[in-house]
Design a protein around this motif. Sequence first.
Motif, PDB file in Angstrom:
ATOM      1  N   ASN A   6      11.871  -4.133   3.025  1.00 31.54           N
ATOM      2  CA  ASN A   6      10.475  -4.516   2.780  1.00 31.54           C
ATOM      3  C   ASN A   6       9.522  -4.061   3.885  1.00 31.54           C
ATOM      4  O   ASN A   6       8.533  -4.725   4.199  1.00 31.54           O
ATOM      5  N   GLY A   7       9.842  -2.914   4.486  1.00 26.53           N
ATOM      6  CA  GLY A   7       8.968  -2.350   5.508  1.00 26.53           C
ATOM      7  C   GLY A   7       9.106  -2.966   6.877  1.00 26.53           C
ATOM      8  O   GLY A   7       8.354  -2.611   7.791  1.00 26.53           O
ATOM      9  N   ASP A  64       0.841  -1.207   0.000  1.00 24.94           N
ATOM     10  CA  ASP A  64       0.000   0.000   0.000  1.00 24.94           C
ATOM     11  C   ASP A  64       0.871   1.250   0.000  1.00 24.94           C
ATOM     12  O   ASP A  64       0.725   2.130   0.848  1.00 24.94           O
ATOM     13  N   ASP A  65       1.798   1.320  -0.969  1.00 26.17           N
ATOM     14  CA  ASP A  65       2.672   2.484  -1.140  1.00 26.17           C
ATOM     15  C   ASP A  65       3.475   2.810   0.124  1.00 26.17           C
ATOM     16  O   ASP A  65       3.738   3.976   0.419  1.00 26.17           O
ATOM     17  N   GLY A  66       3.853   1.779   0.874  1.00 24.70           N
ATOM     18  CA  GLY A  66       4.693   1.999   2.043  1.00 24.70           C
ATOM     19  C   GLY A  66       3.989   2.704   3.186  1.00 24.70           C
ATOM     20  O   GLY A  66       4.637   3.364   3.997  1.00 24.70           O
ATOM     21  N   ASN A  86      -2.891  -7.846  12.942  1.00 25.07           N
ATOM     22  CA  ASN A  86      -2.503  -6.433  12.946  1.00 25.07           C
ATOM     23  C   ASN A  86      -2.907  -5.761  11.644  1.00 25.07           C
ATOM     24  O   ASN A  86      -2.340  -6.045  10.604  1.00 25.07           O
ATOM     25  N   PRO A  87      -3.896  -4.851  11.654  1.00 24.11           N
ATOM     26  CA  PRO A  87      -4.296  -4.195  10.425  1.00 24.11           C
ATOM     27  C   PRO A  87      -3.334  -3.097  10.043  1.00 24.11           C
ATOM     28  O   PRO A  87      -2.545  -2.634  10.851  1.00 24.11           O
ATOM     29  N   THR A  88      -3.434  -2.679   8.798  1.00 21.68           N
ATOM     30  CA  THR A  88      -2.647  -1.547   8.333  1.00 21.68           C
ATOM     31  C   THR A  88      -3.371  -0.266   8.715  1.00 21.68           C
ATOM     32  O   THR A  88      -4.511  -0.063   8.330  1.00 21.68           O
ATOM     33  N   LEU A  89      -2.706   0.561   9.504  1.00 21.89           N
ATOM     34  CA  LEU A  89      -3.339   1.771   9.994  1.00 21.89           C
ATOM     35  C   LEU A  89      -2.611   2.990   9.486  1.00 21.89           C
ATOM     36  O   LEU A  89      -1.399   2.992   9.346  1.00 21.89           O
ATOM     37  N   ARG A  90      -3.360   4.030   9.241  1.00 23.53           N
ATOM     38  CA  ARG A  90      -2.716   5.308   8.965  1.00 23.53           C
ATOM     39  C   ARG A  90      -2.191   5.888  10.264  1.00 23.53           C
ATOM     40  O   ARG A  90      -2.734   5.637  11.332  1.00 23.53           O
TER      41      ARG A  90
END
Length: 501
Positions: free
Chosen positions: A362-363, A24-26, A209-213
């Motif tokens: 890779n993040g 998701d674009d890092g 663990n979701p991807t959070l802003r």
Amino acid sequence: MVRLRCFDELDSTEGTVQLHDEADDGRLILHPRPNPDDPNDPLNWPRWKKHVCFGAVCAFTFLTNYAIGGLSPAFYGLGIEFGKTQTEVTALLLWPILVLGVFNFFWVPLANYFGKRPVFPSPGQAQRHSVQLDLYFLHERGNYLGLYMNAIAGGNTIGPLICGFVITSLSWRWHKWIAFILTAVNWIVVLMFVPETRYDRSYLETSPNPTLRSDTDRADASDEELGNGASAEKVISSNSRETPRHPALRCKQVPKKTWWQELSLWSGVPKDTNLFVMFIRPFPLIAYPPIIFAFLAYAVSLAWVVAINILNSFLLQAPPYSWKPSINGLINIPGLIGNIIGAIIGGWLVDKYSDRHSKKHNGVFQPESRLHLLWIAGIIVPAGCLVFGYGAQDSLNWTSLFFGYGMVAVGLTAVPVATMTYVSDCYLPVNADALLLVNGLKNIVAFGFLQGVVPWVTVAGYASTFGTQAGVYVAILLLALPLIFFGQRIRHASARWRLIL
């Protein structure tokens, strides 16, 4: 019967987490995860509220060291006034260092059991540091710990700087009265504006663990949508889609506490443990290599600075310099500059470096990236020891003492910020106990060294003493190399040791 657990039962990541979502674009992933249904979660507080709370914590820490370390320009005069030796006068600083360290082992367990708010106005540095971890995310830890360390170090630099002028104009007693007045005001601020920051997020950490802003991104997105005529309901719905929730997290929205409710001193006690366990729980953690390295590195960084702090008045107020206390206090200007530079290196710069390092892998964030920049302090601090030592030995121009002190002061913030953030990243579920060991043991070790520094200088001279300090400092920082190269393996192996009560 007490059952010892492995660390990987509490945190299967062992400190290695996905910090950026490469798909998701890092996009930044928040750690720890805030509870989306609870506005009382400190991670969900507005930024201004976090900053007010954190600022009060920093002020309390600053004033503790201001009251104690700020008296150092008066040491030479106190020795003459009361007929005490140099060793006896410096005990005014050394014994409080020991007490501040030892009483961490009393205050922190109480704070872990009863809550930080009722125990906060006490000399527990580890307890106050853990407040910062309650308020901010992983990618912010270094920066805010850098500010916190500047508050600790600032008490020992700004304090003597101000005290020098107070002593010359009034008396050393007025320094203590000023410290009392400022601390009383700060105590009222803490009472009124620092809510309980302890928060149980164990059930949050057991779900995917979701991807959070980040909170900044979410705020910017909300402002942009509202600016285009979107309703508040649309913004909430949008943010809900961006923050996918695990079924375990789908619960009724928790009502927000009122300001009056936040003033309560009672937040409950843990149901799965008791106070006795809280007191003995930290000690087995000393077996973890990152904790050993952190407290040793912090101890020498503190001791070398305090050594200069307690010796400089006997140097600069005696012949051939013969300075007044007000002029003597100016040596703390380079000390303050060194602290600020060190905090930037160990905090903001390490945060940026670790973030960049994760993007290149890779993040994935590795806690050991916090240690990669320790070589900067490993060069500056020993060089500063040599500059100060030879300057004092040969009565060189005062600039050599000033520059030497400023260089050594870089280590007092750069090294503890990097190493304590590293420990927090590795052992977040038990960070309060881990930091208790680091803060308590480093004061004990520093006290032991400082007890002998005056006789050491008297017998061996400044050049030999500070030259040896330079060598010891390099040797301690070299212990970071096994952690840098084999840290992940060490964490993986030690996560299976049954040490957690």
